[in-house]
Design an enzyme around this catalytic site. Structure first.
Site, mmCIF file in Angstrom:
data_model
loop_
_atom_site.group_PDB
_atom_site.id
_atom_site.type_symbol
_atom_site.label_atom_id
_atom_site.label_comp_id
_atom_site.label_asym_id
_atom_site.label_seq_id
_atom_site.Cartn_x
_atom_site.Cartn_y
_atom_site.Cartn_z
ATOM 1 N N TYR A 98 -4.184 -8.068 14.724
ATOM 2 C CA TYR A 98 -5.521 -8.125 15.518
ATOM 3 C C TYR A 98 -6.492 -9.291 15.340
ATOM 4 O O TYR A 98 -7.458 -9.458 15.860
ATOM 5 C CB TYR A 98 -6.376 -6.914 14.946
ATOM 6 C CG TYR A 98 -5.777 -5.677 15.433
ATOM 7 C CD1 TYR A 98 -4.319 -5.676 15.957
ATOM 8 C CD2 TYR A 98 -6.274 -4.265 15.638
ATOM 9 C CE1 TYR A 98 -3.877 -4.465 16.828
ATOM 10 C CE2 TYR A 98 -5.880 -3.162 16.251
ATOM 11 C CZ TYR A 98 -4.659 -3.198 16.824
ATOM 12 O OH TYR A 98 -3.990 -2.101 17.433
ATOM 13 N N SER B 196 -7.394 -5.092 10.275
ATOM 14 C CA SER B 196 -7.659 -5.859 11.462
ATOM 15 C C SER B 196 -7.289 -7.154 11.017
ATOM 16 O O SER B 196 -7.599 -8.112 11.797
ATOM 17 C CB SER B 196 -8.957 -5.840 12.121
ATOM 18 O OG SER B 196 -9.285 -4.799 12.976
ATOM 19 N N VAL C 126 1.069 -3.134 8.483
ATOM 20 C CA VAL C 126 1.022 -1.946 7.650
ATOM 21 C C VAL C 126 1.330 -0.815 8.244
ATOM 22 O O VAL C 126 2.070 0.232 7.626
ATOM 23 C CB VAL C 126 -0.552 -2.167 7.071
ATOM 24 C CG1 VAL C 126 -1.211 -0.767 6.881
ATOM 25 C CG2 VAL C 126 -0.764 -3.027 6.186
ATOM 26 N N ASP C 127 1.086 -0.636 9.610
ATOM 27 C CA ASP C 127 1.357 0.608 10.292
ATOM 28 C C ASP C 127 2.915 1.083 10.066
ATOM 29 O O ASP C 127 3.072 2.130 9.985
ATOM 30 C CB ASP C 127 0.807 0.393 11.822
ATOM 31 C CG ASP C 127 0.801 1.817 12.597
ATOM 32 O OD1 ASP C 127 0.698 2.916 12.025
ATOM 33 O OD2 ASP C 127 0.681 1.576 13.994
ATOM 34 N N ILE D 44 0.767 -1.234 -0.184
ATOM 35 C CA ILE D 44 -0.102 0.074 -0.015
ATOM 36 C C ILE D 44 0.902 1.330 0.035
ATOM 37 O O ILE D 44 0.351 2.244 -0.611
ATOM 38 C CB ILE D 44 -0.974 0.222 0.994
ATOM 39 C CG1 ILE D 44 -2.183 0.907 0.819
ATOM 40 C CG2 ILE D 44 -0.331 0.200 2.518
ATOM 41 C CD1 ILE D 44 -3.309 0.779 1.877
#
Length: 176
Positions: free
Chosen positions: A129, A125, A37-38, A15
């Site tokens: 998560y 998520s 991703v963060d 991304i």
């Protein structure tokens, strides 16, 4: 429905390399970076994103599950990053589906409010998560399609799938 589907793309990949007005970060509530991703977005985007996140934390204490905030895109191709906090999967009986739908809905509203015509979403998520990918894909697609049905401000939504499993679920939900 066909016109709506024409406004949606599905990609497998990274991304941080997608060229859209904004990308969505599956953030944690502290907004100060993490894994998955963060971490990738913070690394690729550089310090300007973290500086904006720190200002948001100082002003409002972070971001709650299902909510979204916006920062600069820093060094990314995207002009903005919309940070949203997805729910941790806890069996699906603790409001997880509605919280996940709110992540998509609130991110789209924030994109429209900031004059973004294109947005890219990761599988919110579906990593650490633990949200089951098949259920998450169904919620993501339904929420995006419902939003696009009532709003023509967004020209393009891109689902950027890190893994082939989530990619297949998103494509199946879109009947592609």
């Amino acid at each position: 429905m066909k016109g709506i589907i024409a406004r949606i793309e599905v990609q497998q990949g990274d991304i941080t390399r997608v060229v859209t007005d904004c990308i969505v970060n599956a953030a944690n509530s502290s907004l100060l970076g993490g894994g998955g991703v963060d971490g990738a977005i913070h690394r690729a985007g550089g310090p300007a994103i973290l500086e904006d996140c720190r200002r948001i934390v100082a002003r409002q204490g972070g971001c709650k599950t299902g909510e979204a905030v916006i920062t600069t895109g820093g060094n990314l191709p995207a002009r903005y990053v919309i940070h949203t906090v997805g729910p941790v999967w806890n069996g699906g009986t603790h409001g997880e589906p509605e919280k996940l739908a709110n992540c998509y809905r609130n991110s789209l509203k924030l994109a429209v409010g900031n004059h973004c015509r294109s947005i890219a979403f990761p599988g919110i998520s579906t990593g650490v998560y633990g949200y089951p990918k098949e259920e998450a894909a169904a919620i993501a697609v339904k929420t995006v399609v419902d939003f696009l049905t009532g709003n023509d401000s967004i020209d393009k939504v891109v689902f950027v799938c890190f893994d082939v499993e989530y990619y297949r679920y998103i494509r199946r939900e879109l009947n592609l």
